[in-house]
Write a protein that holds these residues in place. Sequence first.
Motif, short mmCIF file in Angstrom:
data_model
loop_
_atom_site.label_atom_id
_atom_site.label_comp_id
_atom_site.label_asym_id
_atom_site.label_seq_id
_atom_site.Cartn_x
_atom_site.Cartn_y
_atom_site.Cartn_z
N ALA A 1 0.73 -1.07 0.18
CA ALA A 1 -0.06 -0.23 0.15
C ALA A 1 0.88 1.29 -0.02
O ALA A 1 0.29 2.40 -0.34
CB ALA A 1 -0.96 0.03 1.52
N SER A 2 2.14 1.23 0.29
CA SER A 2 2.84 2.36 0.18
C SER A 2 3.51 2.57 -1.12
O SER A 2 4.25 3.41 -1.38
CB SER A 2 4.17 2.03 1.28
N GLY A 3 3.17 1.83 -2.00
CA GLY A 3 3.74 1.76 -3.50
C GLY A 3 5.03 1.06 -3.76
O GLY A 3 5.64 1.37 -4.86
N ARG A 4 5.79 0.37 -2.73
CA ARG A 4 6.83 -0.17 -2.87
C ARG A 4 6.67 -1.63 -2.78
O ARG A 4 5.45 -2.27 -2.71
CB ARG A 4 7.78 0.13 -1.62
N SER A 5 7.57 -2.20 -3.28
CA SER A 5 7.97 -3.71 -3.18
C SER A 5 7.84 -4.18 -1.90
O SER A 5 8.48 -3.59 -0.92
CB SER A 5 9.23 -4.31 -3.89
N ASP B 1 8.45 7.09 -8.54
CA ASP B 1 8.86 8.54 -8.24
C ASP B 1 10.33 8.35 -7.82
O ASP B 1 10.81 7.19 -7.86
CB ASP B 1 7.80 9.11 -7.17
N ALA B 2 10.86 9.38 -7.45
CA ALA B 2 12.17 9.33 -6.98
C ALA B 2 12.49 8.64 -5.71
O ALA B 2 13.56 8.44 -5.67
CB ALA B 2 12.77 11.00 -6.92
N ASP C 1 3.72 5.43 -8.70
CA ASP C 1 2.66 6.46 -9.18
C ASP C 1 1.31 5.88 -9.06
O ASP C 1 0.82 5.64 -10.31
CB ASP C 1 3.16 7.43 -10.38
N PHE C 2 0.60 5.80 -8.06
CA PHE C 2 -0.79 5.08 -7.93
C PHE C 2 -1.69 6.22 -8.70
O PHE C 2 -2.61 5.68 -9.45
CB PHE C 2 -1.19 5.11 -6.53
N GLU C 3 -1.45 7.50 -8.96
CA GLU C 3 -2.48 8.00 -9.64
C GLU C 3 -2.53 7.78 -11.27
O GLU C 3 -3.70 7.57 -11.70
CB GLU C 3 -2.01 9.85 -9.66
#
Length: 143
Positions: free
Chosen positions: A94-98, A121-122, A127-129
């Motif tokens: 959910a944090s957008g990471r592996s 992202d950096a 980028d969930f959007e």
Amino acid sequence: MSKTVPRKAGPRAAGPLRPATAPASRAALAPPPTLAARHAAIWATIRRIPRGKVATYGQVADLAGFARQPRLTAQALRHVPDGMDLPWYRVISASGRSSLPGEAGQREQRRRLEAEGVIFDARGRVDFERCRWRPRGDAPVLD
């Protein structure tokens, strides 16, 4: 007239009688799905994630019918049978990471996602959007 049963003995035993409850019909209660059936539902949901999109562990579980059970998704991914063609790398935290243990697995997941056009992202988060799978149209998905 309904039956009544005495309350259980104990410090709160004093008081009025409560109505007896009839046992639930066995036919009315469906047995919970087996672990194998739950895993199969998770795998089927993961197969639906399109190229270039990602889903979170919680989102996959919810779409498979197991709301608030992201660990079930992780468990199903740990038990994928050899030879099953499953885009496992499209499922992220959910944090957008592996969430994979070890740097090599994380690099492999990112490599596969980038090859499909997933944008990071950096800080190394997806980028969930732009890349989050929205199977029910454009409605936002909440974890």
